[in-house]
Design a protein around this motif. Structure first.
Motif, PDB file in Angstrom:
ATOM      1  N   TRP A   1       0.837  -1.202   0.000  1.00 57.96           N
ATOM      2  CA  TRP A   1       0.000   0.000   0.000  1.00 57.96           C
ATOM      3  C   TRP A   1       0.872   1.252   0.000  1.00 57.96           C
ATOM      4  O   TRP A   1       0.566   2.235  -0.675  1.00 57.96           O
ATOM      5  N   GLN A   2       1.960   1.214   0.752  1.00 52.71           N
ATOM      6  CA  GLN A   2       2.871   2.355   0.788  1.00 52.71           C
ATOM      7  C   GLN A   2       3.500   2.567  -0.591  1.00 52.71           C
ATOM      8  O   GLN A   2       3.633   3.696  -1.060  1.00 52.71           O
ATOM      9  N   LEU A   3       3.852   1.482  -1.250  1.00 50.67           N
ATOM     10  CA  LEU A   3       4.409   1.567  -2.607  1.00 50.67           C
ATOM     11  C   LEU A   3       3.388   2.142  -3.587  1.00 50.67           C
ATOM     12  O   LEU A   3       3.713   2.999  -4.413  1.00 50.67           O
ATOM     13  N   VAL A   4       2.164   1.687  -3.473  1.00 50.11           N
ATOM     14  CA  VAL A   4       1.092   2.209  -4.346  1.00 50.11           C
ATOM     15  C   VAL A   4       0.922   3.705  -4.137  1.00 50.11           C
ATOM     16  O   VAL A   4       0.820   4.479  -5.097  1.00 50.11           O
ATOM     17  N   GLN A   5       0.918   4.134  -2.879  1.00 52.37           N
ATOM     18  CA  GLN A   5       0.752   5.554  -2.584  1.00 52.37           C
ATOM     19  C   GLN A   5       1.918   6.363  -3.159  1.00 52.37           C
ATOM     20  O   GLN A   5       1.712   7.421  -3.763  1.00 52.37           O
ATOM     21  N   THR A   6       3.123   5.856  -3.012  1.00 54.10           N
ATOM     22  CA  THR A   6       4.301   6.538  -3.549  1.00 54.10           C
ATOM     23  C   THR A   6       4.230   6.646  -5.069  1.00 54.10           C
ATOM     24  O   THR A   6       4.515   7.702  -5.647  1.00 54.10           O
ATOM     25  N   LEU A   7       3.820   5.569  -5.719  1.00 53.66           N
ATOM     26  CA  LEU A   7       3.695   5.592  -7.180  1.00 53.66           C
ATOM     27  C   LEU A   7       2.631   6.578  -7.641  1.00 53.66           C
ATOM     28  O   LEU A   7       2.826   7.326  -8.612  1.00 53.66           O
ATOM     29  N   LEU A   8       1.489   6.591  -6.955  1.00 52.23           N
ATOM     30  CA  LEU A   8       0.415   7.515  -7.332  1.00 52.23           C
ATOM     31  C   LEU A   8       0.846   8.969  -7.165  1.00 52.23           C
ATOM     32  O   LEU A   8       0.567   9.813  -8.028  1.00 52.23           O
ATOM     33  N   GLU A   9       1.512   9.268  -6.063  1.00 53.96           N
ATOM     34  CA  GLU A   9       1.985  10.635  -5.839  1.00 53.96           C
ATOM     35  C   GLU A   9       2.982  11.036  -6.921  1.00 53.96           C
ATOM     36  O   GLU A   9       2.956  12.170  -7.415  1.00 53.96           O
TER      37      GLU A   9
ATOM     38  N   LEU B   1       3.107   9.876 -10.028  1.00 52.11           N
ATOM     39  CA  LEU B   1       2.367  10.089 -11.278  1.00 52.11           C
ATOM     40  C   LEU B   1       1.586  11.396 -11.251  1.00 52.11           C
ATOM     41  O   LEU B   1       1.534  12.130 -12.250  1.00 52.11           O
ATOM     42  N   GLN B   2       0.983  11.710 -10.109  1.00 50.43           N
ATOM     43  CA  GLN B   2       0.226  12.962  -9.999  1.00 50.43           C
ATOM     44  C   GLN B   2       1.152  14.160 -10.133  1.00 50.43           C
ATOM     45  O   GLN B   2       0.812  15.152 -10.764  1.00 50.43           O
ATOM     46  N   HIS B   3       2.332  14.053  -9.537  1.00 46.88           N
ATOM     47  CA  HIS B   3       3.295  15.154  -9.608  1.00 46.88           C
ATOM     48  C   HIS B   3       3.745  15.378 -11.048  1.00 46.88           C
ATOM     49  O   HIS B   3       3.871  16.522 -11.495  1.00 46.88           O
TER      50      HIS B   3
ATOM     51  N   ASP C   1      -2.452  21.780 -14.991  1.00 42.02           N
ATOM     52  CA  ASP C   1      -2.464  23.209 -14.733  1.00 42.02           C
ATOM     53  C   ASP C   1      -2.587  24.001 -16.030  1.00 42.02           C
ATOM     54  O   ASP C   1      -3.313  24.969 -16.107  1.00 42.02           O
ATOM     55  N   LYS C   2      -1.874  23.573 -17.058  1.00 42.74           N
ATOM     56  CA  LYS C   2      -1.945  24.274 -18.332  1.00 42.74           C
ATOM     57  C   LYS C   2      -3.352  24.222 -18.907  1.00 42.74           C
ATOM     58  O   LYS C   2      -3.866  25.205 -19.408  1.00 42.74           O
ATOM     59  N   GLY C   3      -4.002  23.079 -18.814  1.00 39.85           N
ATOM     60  CA  GLY C   3      -5.359  22.952 -19.323  1.00 39.85           C
ATOM     61  C   GLY C   3      -6.332  23.828 -18.560  1.00 39.85           C
ATOM     62  O   GLY C   3      -7.212  24.445 -19.140  1.00 39.85           O
ATOM     63  N   ASN C   4      -6.158  23.915 -17.244  1.00 40.09           N
ATOM     64  CA  ASN C   4      -7.049  24.740 -16.436  1.00 40.09           C
ATOM     65  C   ASN C   4      -6.888  26.211 -16.775  1.00 40.09           C
ATOM     66  O   ASN C   4      -7.863  26.952 -16.843  1.00 40.09           O
TER      67      ASN C   4
END
Length: 73
Positions: free
Chosen positions: A19-27, A29-31, A38-41
């Motif tokens: 779960w910690q690995l999943v959270q790290t990967l998601l963060e 990818l989001q970053h 931001d450019k689209g907004n």
């Protein structure tokens, strides 16, 4: 290290570690995706801060009233 080797190693981790690995990967990818979002907004907000001319709005309303009056006479 291949993807298959990495997957085998990940499956050997405990549930909380995965779960910690999943959270790290998601963060991560989001970053990486954030600058694109931001450019689209910003492009959708173009023109939002334009000044509105109050007298122009009254002129438009007056013209519309005149139009409706003439149309329905």
């Amino acid at each position: 290290m291949t993807l298959q080797n990495l997957q085998k190693q990940v499956l050997q981790l405990s549930t909380s570690e995965r779960w910690q690995l999943v959270q790290t990967l998601l963060e991560s990818l989001q970053h990486e995706a954030r600058p694109l979002q931001d450019k689209g907004n910003l492009s959708r907000l173009r023109g939002i801060a334009k000044d509105s001319d109050a007298s122009g709005n009254e002129d438009i309303a007056g013209e519309y009233i005149t139009y409706l009056t003439e149309k329905y006479q």
